[in-house]
Enzyme design. Sequence first.
Site, PDB file in Angstrom:
ATOM      1  N   LYS A 186     -77.040   7.223 -16.826  1.00  0.00           N
ATOM      2  CA  LYS A 186     -76.851   6.795 -15.435  1.00  0.00           C
ATOM      3  C   LYS A 186     -75.874   5.609 -15.370  1.00  0.00           C
ATOM      4  O   LYS A 186     -75.566   4.994 -16.384  1.00  0.00           O
ATOM      5  CB  LYS A 186     -78.209   6.480 -14.801  1.00  0.00           C
ATOM      6  CG  LYS A 186     -79.168   7.674 -14.852  1.00  0.00           C
ATOM      7  CD  LYS A 186     -78.686   8.837 -13.995  1.00  0.00           C
ATOM      8  CE  LYS A 186     -79.291  10.199 -14.295  1.00  0.00           C
ATOM      9  NZ  LYS A 186     -80.696  10.399 -14.300  1.00  0.00           N
TER      10      LYS A 186
HETATM   11  C1  LIG Z   1     -81.944  11.325 -14.178  1.00  0.00           C
HETATM   12  C2  LIG Z   1     -82.491  11.964 -12.947  1.00  0.00           C
HETATM   13  C3  LIG Z   1     -83.819  11.746 -12.514  1.00  0.00           C
HETATM   14  C4  LIG Z   1     -84.895  11.112 -13.328  1.00  0.00           C
HETATM   15  O1  LIG Z   1     -84.635   9.999 -13.964  1.00  0.00           O
HETATM   16  P1  LIG Z   1     -85.432   9.533 -15.279  1.00  0.00           P
HETATM   17  O2  LIG Z   1     -85.131   8.086 -15.283  1.00  0.00           O
HETATM   18  O3  LIG Z   1     -84.830  10.278 -16.434  1.00  0.00           O
HETATM   19  O4  LIG Z   1     -86.863   9.818 -15.094  1.00  0.00           O
HETATM   20  C5  LIG Z   1     -84.203  12.251 -11.290  1.00  0.00           C
HETATM   21  N1  LIG Z   1     -83.366  12.981 -10.540  1.00  0.00           N
HETATM   22  C6  LIG Z   1     -82.112  13.249 -10.929  1.00  0.00           C
HETATM   23  C7  LIG Z   1     -81.239  14.057 -10.028  1.00  0.00           C
HETATM   24  C8  LIG Z   1     -81.648  12.772 -12.154  1.00  0.00           C
HETATM   25  O5  LIG Z   1     -80.408  13.076 -12.555  1.00  0.00           O
END
Ligand SMILES: *Cc1c(COP(=O)(O)O)cnc(C)c1O
Length: 398
Positions: free
Chosen positions: A196
């Site tokens: 992210k």
């Molecule tokens: C990465 C992601 C999540 C969840 O995030 P985590 O921190 O890995 O639990 C939720 N929704 C989307 C669209 C994502 O790409």
Amino acid sequence: MVDRLAIDGGSPVRAEYLPYFRPSIEQGEIDEVVDTLRSGWLTTGPKVRRFEEAFKAYLGARNAIAVNSGTAALHLALATLDLEAGDEVIVPTYTFAATAEVVVYTGAAPVLVDVHRESGNMRPSDFEAAIGPRTKVVIPVHVAGQVCDMDGINEVANKHGIVVVEDAAHALPAGPAGDLVGRTSRFACFSFYATKNLTTGEGGMLVTTDDEAAARVKRLSLHGLSHDAWGRYDDAGSWYYEIEEPGYKYNLTDIAAALGLRQLERLGELQAERVAQAARYDGAFSEVSWIEGAHAERPDEHARNLYIVRLNLQELTCTRNRFIEALSAENIGTSVHFIPLHVHPYYRDRFGFTPESFPNAFSLYERAISLPLYPGLAAADQGDVIEAVMKIGASFAR
Ligand SMILES: *Cc1c(COP(=O)(O)O)cnc(C)c1O
């Protein structure tokens, strides 16, 4: 088996494999983590508090609660709404597992809907058409970092008394300056997973305008206790706590928050790199008709978490999968976003979906390739990606 031979039978564009993603970690992050390790306080403590305050200030949000994943943030937002079996939560099919899985945790039913054929975002019309008497919540996903039509979605939600929980995992920072996603959201859930825009390894943040929900999220994130660990163990705190309701073990560690604090300081610089790389891809791909660069309605408001190109398959003699194999043979790492939820066995079998149940999402999936885009991606390496894509496209073009 991946065919390692380059498409022209010659040598690949790159001698060494280029990973699809690498996190950008500098000395500042390393020093901050080491400081935490030496501090004697590893779990939720002063750095988590500082990270929450800094994040809140950055967005101009009212409340921010740090948790150990974006999934946890989504789950806790829903947990404050006391959903019951038979309640329904509308979720776009074009998303990651987490968005709908958290609905299943609560006992409510996920109701999948289709998305815009190019952006992958759920539209107000997709949402409105799926509303039933038991619809309680909608979870729009800002795919790749492009903000959904939130005015439209909020208008439909308000008309029907439905709560909006934004999956903002890709959307930091997204939206107009001064009104970033999360600032005025009833609930927005960010992820700090490794890929992210801001990472803490694993982590997440829930922001909310609702003070009561914020207090409950905080409590639920640590076993439903009346005090968090910081309150319990610092000099001014006490050993006493009460279990006010059964909660979860979702608190963020100070080790992770240390990373987050320094990443947040660098976010502007990290974003500038993402934006410049996206512009370079856009320029290169505008030259040919068999590929379309990432969809961006308002490029200056796009978080550029993912760079999803779409192949115009009618202009190519190959499938998307074959194109990816050929990229891999050129030593270029890629990914695909997303395999729509409705084609995964659990959702397919539970609801009897076929790929054509949501044709826009499925078509997007069949055409999509996510290319490397991340701070620290060298210009020469990005140049190799472009060269490899052009070489492969040219050889498959009709
Ligand atoms: C990465 C992601 C999540 C969840 O995030 P985590 O921190 O890995 O639990 C939720 N929704 C989307 C669209 C994502 O790409």
